[in-house]
Design a protein around this motif. Sequence first.
Motif, PDB file in Angstrom:
ATOM      1  N   ASP A  35       0.416   4.286   0.673  1.00 46.08           N
ATOM      2  CA  ASP A  35       0.325   5.058   1.863  1.00 46.08           C
ATOM      3  C   ASP A  35       1.094   4.475   2.996  1.00 46.08           C
ATOM      4  N   HIS A  36       1.004   3.157   3.241  1.00 48.69           N
ATOM      5  CA  HIS A  36       1.450   2.623   4.213  1.00 48.69           C
ATOM      6  C   HIS A  36       3.256   2.541   4.059  1.00 48.69           C
TER       7      HIS A  36
ATOM      8  N   ASN B   3       0.685  -1.206  -0.045  1.00 41.84           N
ATOM      9  CA  ASN B   3      -0.038  -0.218   0.134  1.00 41.84           C
ATOM     10  C   ASN B   3       0.878   1.350  -0.006  1.00 41.84           C
TER      11      ASN B   3
ATOM     12  N   GLN C 270      -0.181  -3.120   5.064  1.00 44.58           N
ATOM     13  CA  GLN C 270      -0.200  -3.797   3.937  1.00 44.58           C
ATOM     14  C   GLN C 270       1.116  -3.741   3.282  1.00 44.58           C
TER      15      GLN C 270
END
Length: 330
Positions: free
Chosen positions: A5-6, A3, A30
Amino acid sequence: MPNPDHLSRLDQGRDAWNAWRQANPDLVPQLRSAPLAGRDLRGFDLHDAYLRRAHLQGARLDGCKLREANLSGAELEGATLTGAGLVGANLRAARMHGADLTGADLKSAILVGTDLTDARLDGAQVYGIAAWEVTLDGAGQRDLLVTRPDQPRITVDDLEVAQFIYVMLNHRKLRDVFNTTTQRGVLILGRFGGGGLEVLRAVADTLRQHGLLPVIFDFERPRQRNYTETVVTLAGLCSFVIVDLSGPSVPQELQAIVGATLRMPLVPIVEGERKPAAMLADFAELDGYLGPPIRFDDIPALVAQLPARAIAPAQAWLARRRDKLAAIEG
């Protein structure tokens, strides 16, 4: 893929990441296949993180929280995980060649097909671990802690032995089965063709009538072990062996049992006037050899002789050995 953003939040550093995790306790990071090789992740809270196939070669994960993290198939070659919290982590098929897991908490972790070649596991906590088909060539495995923190310390120097010790300590039924097998189990070896299997089954029926547990070696060749290795393993789990030497197929297995220095009674049987293998004479000097062979013309004649010439002498031999060991220990 991870992900974005993660992954971006991971780039912000440990304090920012841990604060984000604390503010979002139910969120699962993630990070599948994330490019994290060589990263300094010391002290990062990665519990429950989805790190399947993540690239973590040479990463610093000292003291990292990885409880219940999914690291299956992850690349962890040369990674540092000293003191890492890997309780319940999934390390299935992870490649951890040369990884340093000294003092790591691996309680209840899943290590199935994991490559730990040249890894260091010294002092790791391995209570409840699931270790199957693990590659441990050259791995350091000293003082692996098998028990929980609230139990007396038991340490061993082999990961797979640690798993076995755990099972034996915590599963009473399994201990009872093991004790029953070693006290009452009787391995029956012989030919299966030409009526040989009927002979072995008749022997088994007689043993059952006397409260014993017959084990007939009659199954397909194991994939990872040859017949001889399996026979020796089975013999080590039984109290004595009855071996039909009427055919040519058994001497090799019998020689292996003797060569493995398993001290147990060996009871030979031979049909009719057949000549047993010449090596039988070499076994006569063994203290567990209960010869001469029991000869029989048919199954009823064999069954009639087994109680007095096989079962009773074997049980008497085992009783004498128990008494001798008790005297030595006492």
